[in-house]
Motif scaffolding. Structure first.
Motif, PDB file in Angstrom:
ATOM      1  N   GLU A   3       0.418  -1.219   0.023  1.00  7.29           N
ATOM      2  CA  GLU A   3       0.377  -0.217  -0.376  1.00  7.29           C
ATOM      3  C   GLU A   3       0.363   1.211  -0.089  1.00  7.29           C
ATOM      4  O   GLU A   3       0.562   2.189  -0.468  1.00  7.29           O
ATOM      5  CB  GLU A   3      -0.559   0.157   1.331  1.00  7.29           C
ATOM      6  CG  GLU A   3      -1.697  -0.851   1.227  1.00  7.29           C
ATOM      7  CD  GLU A   3      -2.800  -0.954  -0.133  1.00  7.29           C
ATOM      8  OE1 GLU A   3      -3.137   0.273  -0.484  1.00  7.29           O
ATOM      9  OE2 GLU A   3      -4.041  -1.805  -0.533  1.00  7.29           O
ATOM     10  N   LEU A   4       1.647   1.562   1.080  1.00  7.11           N
ATOM     11  CA  LEU A   4       3.112   2.602   0.520  1.00  7.11           C
ATOM     12  C   LEU A   4       3.201   2.635  -0.775  1.00  7.11           C
ATOM     13  O   LEU A   4       4.022   3.846  -0.808  1.00  7.11           O
ATOM     14  CB  LEU A   4       3.518   2.304   1.931  1.00  7.11           C
ATOM     15  CG  LEU A   4       3.180   2.432   3.463  1.00  7.11           C
ATOM     16  CD1 LEU A   4       4.496   2.125   4.511  1.00  7.11           C
ATOM     17  CD2 LEU A   4       2.011   4.016   3.460  1.00  7.11           C
ATOM     18  N   ILE A  10       2.531   9.557   0.841  1.00  2.52           N
ATOM     19  CA  ILE A  10       2.398   8.726   1.594  1.00  2.52           C
ATOM     20  C   ILE A  10       3.534   7.899   2.072  1.00  2.52           C
ATOM     21  O   ILE A  10       4.375   8.145   3.433  1.00  2.52           O
ATOM     22  CB  ILE A  10       1.239   8.019   1.858  1.00  2.52           C
ATOM     23  CG1 ILE A  10      -0.433   8.318   2.023  1.00  2.52           C
ATOM     24  CG2 ILE A  10       1.364   6.698   2.972  1.00  2.52           C
ATOM     25  CD1 ILE A  10      -1.373   7.515   1.973  1.00  2.52           C
ATOM     26  N   LEU A  11       3.841   7.083   2.027  1.00  7.24           N
ATOM     27  CA  LEU A  11       4.916   6.632   1.379  1.00  7.24           C
ATOM     28  C   LEU A  11       6.415   8.013   2.095  1.00  7.24           C
ATOM     29  O   LEU A  11       7.583   7.222   3.466  1.00  7.24           O
ATOM     30  CB  LEU A  11       6.344   5.843   0.627  1.00  7.24           C
ATOM     31  CG  LEU A  11       6.890   5.200   1.252  1.00  7.24           C
ATOM     32  CD1 LEU A  11       7.510   3.988   2.432  1.00  7.24           C
ATOM     33  CD2 LEU A  11       7.553   4.656  -0.258  1.00  7.24           C
ATOM     34  N   GLN A  12       6.102   9.216   1.566  1.00 13.16           N
ATOM     35  CA  GLN A  12       7.903   9.763   1.994  1.00 13.16           C
ATOM     36  C   GLN A  12       7.123  10.547   2.693  1.00 13.16           C
ATOM     37  O   GLN A  12       8.409  10.802   4.301  1.00 13.16           O
ATOM     38  CB  GLN A  12       7.530  10.627   0.610  1.00 13.16           C
ATOM     39  CG  GLN A  12       8.296  11.721   1.097  1.00 13.16           C
ATOM     40  CD  GLN A  12      10.445  11.576   0.520  1.00 13.16           C
ATOM     41  OE1 GLN A  12      10.060  10.518   0.373  1.00 13.16           O
ATOM     42  NE2 GLN A  12      10.966  11.920   1.540  1.00 13.16           N
ATOM     43  N   ARG A  13       6.224  10.505   3.835  1.00  8.08           N
ATOM     44  CA  ARG A  13       5.569  11.202   4.711  1.00  8.08           C
ATOM     45  C   ARG A  13       6.024  10.974   5.766  1.00  8.08           C
ATOM     46  O   ARG A  13       6.336  11.193   7.265  1.00  8.08           O
ATOM     47  CB  ARG A  13       4.477  11.650   4.369  1.00  8.08           C
ATOM     48  CG  ARG A  13       3.755  12.670   6.204  1.00  8.08           C
ATOM     49  CD  ARG A  13       2.660  12.782   6.338  1.00  8.08           C
ATOM     50  NE  ARG A  13       2.023  13.267   7.325  1.00  8.08           N
ATOM     51  CZ  ARG A  13       0.759  13.960   6.966  1.00  8.08           C
ATOM     52  NH1 ARG A  13       0.103  13.646   6.689  1.00  8.08           N
ATOM     53  NH2 ARG A  13       0.083  14.624   8.628  1.00  8.08           N
ATOM     54  N   THR A  40       1.972   5.170  12.905  1.00 11.75           N
ATOM     55  CA  THR A  40       0.927   4.750  13.227  1.00 11.75           C
ATOM     56  C   THR A  40      -0.057   3.772  12.486  1.00 11.75           C
ATOM     57  O   THR A  40      -1.387   3.821  12.439  1.00 11.75           O
ATOM     58  CB  THR A  40       0.945   5.435  14.399  1.00 11.75           C
ATOM     59  OG1 THR A  40       1.551   5.259  15.572  1.00 11.75           O
ATOM     60  CG2 THR A  40      -0.123   3.947  15.403  1.00 11.75           C
ATOM     61  N   ALA A  41      -0.691   5.631  11.960  1.00  8.04           N
ATOM     62  CA  ALA A  41      -1.588   5.704  11.606  1.00  8.04           C
ATOM     63  C   ALA A  41      -1.751   4.941  10.145  1.00  8.04           C
ATOM     64  O   ALA A  41      -2.912   4.572   9.523  1.00  8.04           O
ATOM     65  CB  ALA A  41      -2.217   7.460  10.589  1.00  8.04           C
ATOM     66  N   CYS A  42      -0.773   4.936   9.641  1.00  6.03           N
ATOM     67  CA  CYS A  42      -0.531   3.577   7.851  1.00  6.03           C
ATOM     68  C   CYS A  42      -0.461   2.631   8.435  1.00  6.03           C
ATOM     69  O   CYS A  42      -1.535   1.139   7.743  1.00  6.03           O
ATOM     70  CB  CYS A  42       1.016   4.183   7.415  1.00  6.03           C
ATOM     71  SG  CYS A  42       0.982   5.948   6.387  1.00  6.03           S
ATOM     72  N   ARG A  97     -10.251   2.577  -0.785  1.00  6.91           N
ATOM     73  CA  ARG A  97      -8.756   3.028  -1.085  1.00  6.91           C
ATOM     74  C   ARG A  97      -8.046   3.278   0.660  1.00  6.91           C
ATOM     75  O   ARG A  97      -8.426   4.127   1.424  1.00  6.91           O
ATOM     76  CB  ARG A  97      -9.171   5.047  -1.177  1.00  6.91           C
ATOM     77  CG  ARG A  97      -7.795   5.767  -1.467  1.00  6.91           C
ATOM     78  CD  ARG A  97      -9.250   6.981  -1.560  1.00  6.91           C
ATOM     79  NE  ARG A  97      -9.570   7.921  -0.938  1.00  6.91           N
ATOM     80  CZ  ARG A  97      -9.872   8.992   0.353  1.00  6.91           C
ATOM     81  NH1 ARG A  97      -8.662   9.135   0.784  1.00  6.91           N
ATOM     82  NH2 ARG A  97     -10.890   9.050   0.926  1.00  6.91           N
ATOM     83  N   PHE A  98      -6.594   3.483   0.309  1.00  6.17           N
ATOM     84  CA  PHE A  98      -5.985   3.669   1.514  1.00  6.17           C
ATOM     85  C   PHE A  98      -5.487   4.409   2.034  1.00  6.17           C
ATOM     86  O   PHE A  98      -4.933   5.627   1.138  1.00  6.17           O
ATOM     87  CB  PHE A  98      -4.158   3.430   1.357  1.00  6.17           C
ATOM     88  CG  PHE A  98      -3.468   2.912   2.475  1.00  6.17           C
ATOM     89  CD1 PHE A  98      -3.130   1.640   3.271  1.00  6.17           C
ATOM     90  CD2 PHE A  98      -2.592   3.825   2.315  1.00  6.17           C
ATOM     91  CE1 PHE A  98      -2.330   1.522   4.111  1.00  6.17           C
ATOM     92  CE2 PHE A  98      -1.741   4.396   3.376  1.00  6.17           C
ATOM     93  CZ  PHE A  98      -2.334   3.052   4.358  1.00  6.17           C
ATOM     94  N   ASP A  99      -5.850   5.325   3.033  1.00  7.51           N
ATOM     95  CA  ASP A  99      -6.179   6.361   3.766  1.00  7.51           C
ATOM     96  C   ASP A  99      -5.487   6.292   4.639  1.00  7.51           C
ATOM     97  O   ASP A  99      -6.207   6.686   5.569  1.00  7.51           O
ATOM     98  CB  ASP A  99      -7.369   7.134   3.075  1.00  7.51           C
ATOM     99  CG  ASP A  99      -7.554   8.671   3.263  1.00  7.51           C
ATOM    100  OD1 ASP A  99      -5.880   9.796   3.905  1.00  7.51           O
ATOM    101  OD2 ASP A  99      -8.537   9.074   3.124  1.00  7.51           O
ATOM    102  N   SER A 100      -4.443   6.555   4.571  1.00 10.85           N
ATOM    103  CA  SER A 100      -4.021   6.626   7.046  1.00 10.85           C
ATOM    104  C   SER A 100      -4.461   7.794   7.145  1.00 10.85           C
ATOM    105  O   SER A 100      -4.648   8.027   8.920  1.00 10.85           O
ATOM    106  CB  SER A 100      -2.167   6.480   6.810  1.00 10.85           C
ATOM    107  OG  SER A 100      -1.517   7.820   5.876  1.00 10.85           O
TER     108      SER A 100
END
Length: 124
Positions: A3-4, A10-13, A40-42, A97-100
C-alpha cells in the motif's frame, strides 16, 4: 508495504517522520512509537484493509441486545468479520482506498474506537 509503495507521497511522509523522530543512526525503539503518529496511522489503515486475522476472537453476549438491527440473545457467541468491517462502505467512506489520514485527528492518532460504531441497544 505494498500500500505504501503504491502511494509514494504517503510513503515519503512516513519516511520523513521516521527521519525526524528516530534519525538514521539507530533502530526504532518502543519508546519512539508514541511519537510516530503518521506511521501508526499508516499501520492502522493497513490492518483495516488487510487484517492479520479474518475474525476477532469469539465473544459471548452477557445480555440480550440489538446490534445494527439484529437481535443477539444472551449467551450467544459472536464473531466479527474484520475484513467485512474494514471494507464496509456503510462504515468507511471509499473503503478500498488506502487513506492513513482517516485515523488522524488534528495530527494525532485516534487510539479509542476510531471506526464509526453500529447502534447497540441493551434489552433487559
Amino acid at each position: 508495504m505494498v500500500e505504501l509503495l503504491n502511494q509514494p507521497k504517503i510513503l515519503q511522509r512516513a519516511v520523513e517522520e521516521l527521519d525526524k523522530v528516530v534519525g538514521r543512526d539507530r533502530l526504532v525503539q518502543e519508546s519512539d512509537i508514541p511519537n510516530l503518529k503518521y506511521l501508526t496511522a499508516c499501520i492502522r489503515e493497513s490492518f483495516r484493509l488487510h487484517p492479520f486475522s479474518p475474525f476477532n476472537v469469539p465473544h459471548v453476549s452477557n445480555f440480550n441486545m440489538v446490534v445494527g438491527g439484529y437481535f443477539i440473545p444472551k449467551g450467544s457467541q459472536v464473531l466479527l468479520c474484520r475484513l467485512g468491517l474494514g471494507r464496509n462502505p456503510r462504515i468507511w467512506e471509499d473503503p478500498m482506498r488506502f487513506d492513513s489520514e482517516r485515523h488522524l485527528k488534528d495530527g494525532t492518532v485516534e487510539f479509542g474506537v476510531s471506526e464509526p460504531s453500529l447502534p447497540i441497544h441493551h434489552l433487559h
